[in-house]
Write a protein that holds these residues in place. Sequence first.
Motif: not given
Length: 231
Positions: A136-142, A173-179, A181-185, A190-191
Motif C-alpha cells: 500500500v502506497i500513499d500516492i498523495s504524499n510528495e 482522491d487526494l491527488a490530481p487524477a492525471g497524476f 493515472e500516470r504514476k499507477v500506469r 492499482i489505484g
Amino acid sequence: GGIGTRGPGETTLEINRRRTKTRIAQLEDDLRSLRKRRTLRRTKRSRKEMPTISIVGYTNAGKSTLLNSLTHSSVMVGDKLFATLDPISRRLRFPRDFEVIITDTVGFIRDLPKDLMEAFSATLEELLDADLLLHVIDISNEQFEEQMVAVERTLSKLELHTKPTIKVFNKIDLAPAGFVERKVRKHEGIGISAINPRTLEALILAMQDRVAGFRERAVPQSAQIGERVNC
C-alpha cells in the motif's frame, strides 16, 4: 522528581535522549513478547491450509483502513509510528466463493534505528507465510516514490522481494487524477481510496486472480467476512 522529569544537571537534549532510549526499550519488549503468540497462530493457521495475503507499506499509508474496508471491520487506525504492532488478521471471502486470511502489519519507515531493526524484523515474520503481498502506497504524499523504495529495500533485506506483490496506490482522491493515472500506469499498480469501497473492485478481482491457484488447498470456512482470526 517523577519519572521522565529532569534529574540534577540534565539538559533538555539529555532528557530527550533518555526518553527516546526508554521508548525504544519499551517497543523492543513489546515486539519480542509477540513472537510466541505469532508462532502459535501461524502453526494453527497452516493446519487450515488457507491462502494468506499480507498488507505491507510505509507508515500511515492506509493499511489498516484498507483492511477495514475489505473486511467490514473496525481495526484501530492510528496516525502514529508503530500504531500496529501485533499483526491483525481477518477472513475475506471473494466473489468466486472462497476465502483467504488477510493480515495487516507494522508500518515501514526509513532509517530505522539499529536498536529497533531486529525487533521490527521479528514483527514481519508473518510475511514469510504469505502467498501474496499488498504493498500500500500513499500516492498523495510528495515522497511516495522514496517511501516505495524504502519498503522494497526492507523486503529485500528480509528476502521477501520475490513474493508475488500487488502495488496498491491509496488516497487517489487526494491527488490530481492525471497524476494518479500516470504514476499507477508507470508502476503497474492499482489505484484506490481505502475509505471508498466503490474503488476497491479492481483490487479485489486482482487479489482473487492472484490467489486462485491456491484455491485447491483452501478449506471452506463458515466464518463471516470480517471475523477476527485468533489462530
